[in-house]
Design an enzyme around this catalytic site. Structure first.
Site, mmCIF file in Angstrom:
data_model
loop_
_atom_site.group_PDB
_atom_site.id
_atom_site.type_symbol
_atom_site.label_atom_id
_atom_site.label_comp_id
_atom_site.label_asym_id
_atom_site.label_seq_id
_atom_site.Cartn_x
_atom_site.Cartn_y
_atom_site.Cartn_z
ATOM 1 N N LYS A 165 -2.431 3.730 4.212
ATOM 2 C CA LYS A 165 -1.924 3.315 2.911
ATOM 3 C C LYS A 165 -2.474 4.294 1.905
ATOM 4 O O LYS A 165 -3.692 4.530 1.844
ATOM 5 C CB LYS A 165 -2.383 1.895 2.569
ATOM 6 C CG LYS A 165 -1.752 1.353 1.293
ATOM 7 C CD LYS A 165 -0.255 1.187 1.457
ATOM 8 C CE LYS A 165 0.403 0.682 0.176
ATOM 9 N NZ LYS A 165 1.831 0.434 0.365
ATOM 10 N N SER A 235 2.282 4.940 4.121
ATOM 11 C CA SER A 235 3.019 4.129 3.154
ATOM 12 C C SER A 235 2.308 4.238 1.815
ATOM 13 O O SER A 235 1.104 3.998 1.732
ATOM 14 C CB SER A 235 3.079 2.672 3.620
ATOM 15 O OG SER A 235 3.765 1.864 2.684
#
Length: 373
Positions: A165, A235
């Protein structure tokens, strides 16, 4: 640790009714299936647009942090320091919102390894001017090495999937850098998502020996499409300024019923790559899994990206040309449909934006399955 005690990776898949829904996790803990202190990481698919202004990711993280702080009896910063929370926005097509809980338990050895192993690590917070540049690449590589060490994975070949992330640029972050006299990689906040994902993926490839350090510089990020990792998934989100890294692999020092396999989809309709990963885990046949086998697949993880040339096997697609729906949203729906047809379920972790994550138009896919059934 006594030889009879070995770490096990526990994996739970829980549906969510909305981005702030923690009821499934609450039930798991209440039933004793997992203890809060065992949780290493939580993946999530939320139903936002997956773009810069997708606040469903932040809402989900806030809800999970608040619940875990209560369950652990600690502060919110303490939760952020010990549990990696990776929320991926976008459940286009038939994809179902859900979370995956990964936990580490020390217990009597059951089915001995090599078995599924998990490790997590965090980079330092980045300055806005470092996002999408080599500083992020190198910090990611260091975090991957730390997560591998935590998981006891000694060989890069035993790593099957690395989820990151990563942050993105906002107008406020760009202005903050400018106030200090620094320029940023891009002033396009949406483009910053791709650069951040790309830098993170290159860092993973560097750590796993897939990409040479000599091939990397700031100019290569987001541009050199021949540089990619077959095990990277990144992401981007507004809710953090660091990279949170989760390494999934197999290690002989772990026990338990779960195994992981990966392949690389060469394009968005590469069903053969999915079937190949399933075959690596002992599933037979090339059709849709039976309901019983489908439930043995505890997690499906994949990246999706429209090809830059606008073609899939020589035929034109319009994902990059649609001004109404972002291309990554089209790609998630496409890959999600192909994967659901193979697995027989729609609660699949399909993440859009695959810069340096697999070949142009394709992406890595990993499957975690229970093998003791």
């Amino acid at each position: 640790m006594p030889e009879s005690i070995m770490p096990q990776c526990l994996v739970f898949r829980v549906p969510t009714g909305n981005p702030a829904d923690v009821s499934g996790l609450r039930t798991l803990i209440g039933d004793g299936a997992v203890r809060p202190e065992e949780i290493v990481a939580i993946f999530g698919k939320t139903e936002g647009n997956g773009c810069v202004n997708d606040f469903t990711r932040q809402l989900s993280v806030m809800a999970l942090e608040a619940f875990l702080a209560e369950a652990l009896g600690c502060t919110l910063p303490d939760v952020a320091a010990r549990v990696a929370l990776v929320m991926s926005g976008g459940t286009e097509g038939g994809l179902s919102p859900h979370i995956l809980i990964l936990a580490r338990r020390e217990s009597e050895a059951g089915v001995k390894g090599p078995a599924l192993a998990v490790g997590a690590a965090f980079s330092r917070d980045f300055l806005p001017e470092e996002i999408g540049r080599m500083a992020q690449v190198e910090a990611t590589a260091e975090a991957v090495a730390s997560a591998m060490a935590q998981a006891g994975i000694a060989s890069e070949a035993d790593v099957h999937f690395v989820q990151v992330k990563c942050p993105l640029l906002t107008s406020a972050r760009i202005a903050e850098a400018a106030a200090r006299g620094h320029g940023v990689a891009t002033h396009d906040t949406y483009a910053s998502m791709g650069l951040s994902r790309g830098a993170s993926a290159l860092g993973i490839g560097l750590a796993l020996g897939e990409i040479a350090r000599s091939a990397l510089d700031d100019e290569a990020i987001g541009v050199a499409r021949d540089l990619w990792s077959g095990r990277a998934s990144a992401s981007a989100g507004i809710e953090l300024m660091r990279n949170e890294v989760i390494v999934l692999g197999q290690a002989p020092g772990w026990s338990g019923p779960y195994r992981i396999a990966h392949r690389v989809m060469r394009d968005g309709i590469d069903l053969g790559a999915i079937h190949g990963a399933l075959a690596d885990l002992g599933f037979s046949g090339a059709g849709q899994l039976s309901p019983a086998d489908s439930e043995r697949v505890i997690a499906f993880l994949a990246k999706a990206e429209p090809s830059y040339d606008g073609l899939i096997r020589g035929r034109r697609h319009i994902m990059n040309d649609d001004s109404d729906i972002n291309a990554t949203r089209h790609a998630r729906a496409l890959v999600g449909g192909v994967a659901a047809a193979a697995i027989g379920r729609t609660d699949l972790f399909v993440s859009g934006g695959a810069e340096h994550q697999g070949p142009d138009g394709g992406g890595p896919v990993a499957i975690i399955a229970r093998v003791d059934a």
